[in-house]
Design an enzyme around this catalytic site. Structure first.
Site, PDB file in Angstrom:
ATOM      1  N   ARG A 153       0.666   2.583 -11.802  1.00  8.46           N
ATOM      2  CA  ARG A 153       1.443   1.852 -10.800  1.00  8.46           C
ATOM      3  C   ARG A 153       2.877   2.366 -10.850  1.00  8.46           C
ATOM      4  O   ARG A 153       3.358   2.750 -11.914  1.00  8.46           O
ATOM      5  CB  ARG A 153       1.461   0.355 -11.101  1.00  8.46           C
ATOM      6  CG  ARG A 153       0.101  -0.297 -11.076  1.00  8.46           C
ATOM      7  CD  ARG A 153      -0.463  -0.400  -9.677  1.00  8.46           C
ATOM      8  NE  ARG A 153      -1.749  -1.061  -9.687  1.00  8.46           N
ATOM      9  CZ  ARG A 153      -2.902  -0.413  -9.847  1.00  8.46           C
ATOM     10  NH1 ARG A 153      -2.933   0.886  -9.976  1.00  8.46           N
ATOM     11  NH2 ARG A 153      -4.026  -1.085  -9.863  1.00  8.46           N
ATOM     12  N   CYS A 168       0.777   1.870  -5.844  1.00  2.72           N
ATOM     13  CA  CYS A 168      -0.112   2.622  -6.724  1.00  2.72           C
ATOM     14  C   CYS A 168       0.386   4.049  -6.929  1.00  2.72           C
ATOM     15  O   CYS A 168       1.184   4.570  -6.171  1.00  2.72           O
ATOM     16  CB  CYS A 168      -1.534   2.643  -6.187  1.00  2.72           C
ATOM     17  SG  CYS A 168      -1.698   3.559  -4.663  1.00  2.72           S
ATOM     18  N   HIS A 193       0.833  -1.202   0.000  1.00  3.22           N
ATOM     19  CA  HIS A 193       0.000   0.000   0.000  1.00  3.22           C
ATOM     20  C   HIS A 193       0.866   1.250   0.000  1.00  3.22           C
ATOM     21  O   HIS A 193       1.847   1.323   0.727  1.00  3.22           O
ATOM     22  CB  HIS A 193      -0.863   0.041   1.267  1.00  3.22           C
ATOM     23  CG  HIS A 193      -2.111  -0.751   1.143  1.00  3.22           C
ATOM     24  ND1 HIS A 193      -3.150  -0.350   0.358  1.00  3.22           N
ATOM     25  CD2 HIS A 193      -2.501  -1.909   1.709  1.00  3.22           C
ATOM     26  CE1 HIS A 193      -4.125  -1.239   0.449  1.00  3.22           C
ATOM     27  NE2 HIS A 193      -3.756  -2.211   1.265  1.00  3.22           N
TER      28      HIS A 193
END
Lengths: 228, 53
Positions: free
Chosen positions: A205, A196, A127
């Protein structure tokens, strides 16, 4: 008339409160939950490693890879990752698989990519924002930065070769054994990290690639990159 | 809406206030525990992989 106005305003206040609560949940509470969960995963790993029998040490400082480990169990932690560039104390557990529920507990290793230190491409997703923001400073990674991993038996030091490369979500070639855009031409022991981009979005990405620089048994102490 | 709830809570003002706090906390708990975890993956912050595995 008054009843209608009152009900509508009450509804607006309720919706507003809901939105504020949701923002608090996403920005703050997921981080609290993820930090607790990651600590638990690290404890699990350390328990597991503490119970492992001590193996005879092979010749120290060799770069030959150890025997392939057993297949990783889905959604279970199997390694710890250190990236000094993201902070001296930055370390996160790496779990098998990249399902949403797995990524809430740490970094996720793409199933079907190489195992740690093995030939091929060891690919990990994390993340950028929410759930503890593990890869928040991802764009700061540069060629030459060390990414150190340990599976309890060995220290694996990867060195980043290509800095953040921006691509589209469907570009699965970036985790190929020899990623096309990475500049690598021959088969080797590579590392790919993905997150991301933009920070709060999902249109792109960010990727970094590295190669395995050295492997050494844990008995010989922390690798150079982690010494202060 | 809130007036209706207030009128239907039993007891005197203090008991009503106490019950309202308990009710609010219960709602927040349900939201954080069940509703938000369900809603959060619908937002884009979870898409960090390249192949949507």
């Amino acid at each position: 008339m008054r009843v209608i106005v009152r009900t509508v305003s009450e509804l607006c206040i309720t919706v507003g409160t809901l939105i504020v609560l949701f923002v608090v949940y996403v920005l703050f509470w997921t981080g609290v939950k993820a930090d607790t969960e990651m600590d638990r995963q690290v404890d699990l790993l350390q328990d597991q490693w503490a119970r492992q029998p001590v193996r005879p040490t092979s010749a120290a400082g060799t770069t030959a890879s150890p025997k392939p480990p057993a297949p990783y169990k889905d959604a279970k932690p199997f390694a710890l990752m250190y990236i000094p560039r993201l902070g001296f104390t930055w370390n996160k557990p790496v779990l098998e698989g990249t399902r949403t529920s797995t990524l809430k507990k740490g970094l996720g290793h793409y199933a079907n990519t190489a195992q740690l230190g093995q030939k091929g491409n060891f690919a990990v997703a994390g993340h950028r924002r929410t759930y503890g923001d593990p890869f928040k400073d991802f764009p700061k990674l540069r060629a030459g930065d060390a990414v150190v991993l340990t599976d309890g038996a060995h220290w694996y030091t990867y060195v980043i070769d290509k800095g953040p490369y921006r691509t589209l979500p469907a570009d699965v070639q970036v985790i190929d054994p020899v990623p096309k855009k990475s500049g690598y031409t021959r088969a080797g022991r590579y590392l790919t990290l993905t997150t991301c981009d933009p920070e709060w979005g999902h249109s792109h990405r960010l990727i970094v690639w590295g190669h395995l620089e050295s492997t050494k048994p844990v008995e010989s102490g922390k690798p150079e990159a982690l010494r202060r | 809406m809130y007036g209706w709830i207030w009128r239907h809570l039993p007891g005197n003002v203090w008991l009503k206030a106490l019950l309202s706090i308990v009710l609010t906390l219960a709602v927040v708990y349900v939201l954080f525990q069940y509703v938000f975890p369900w809603a959060e993956p619908l937002l884009p912050f979870n898409d960090v992989t390249v192949n949507d595995q």
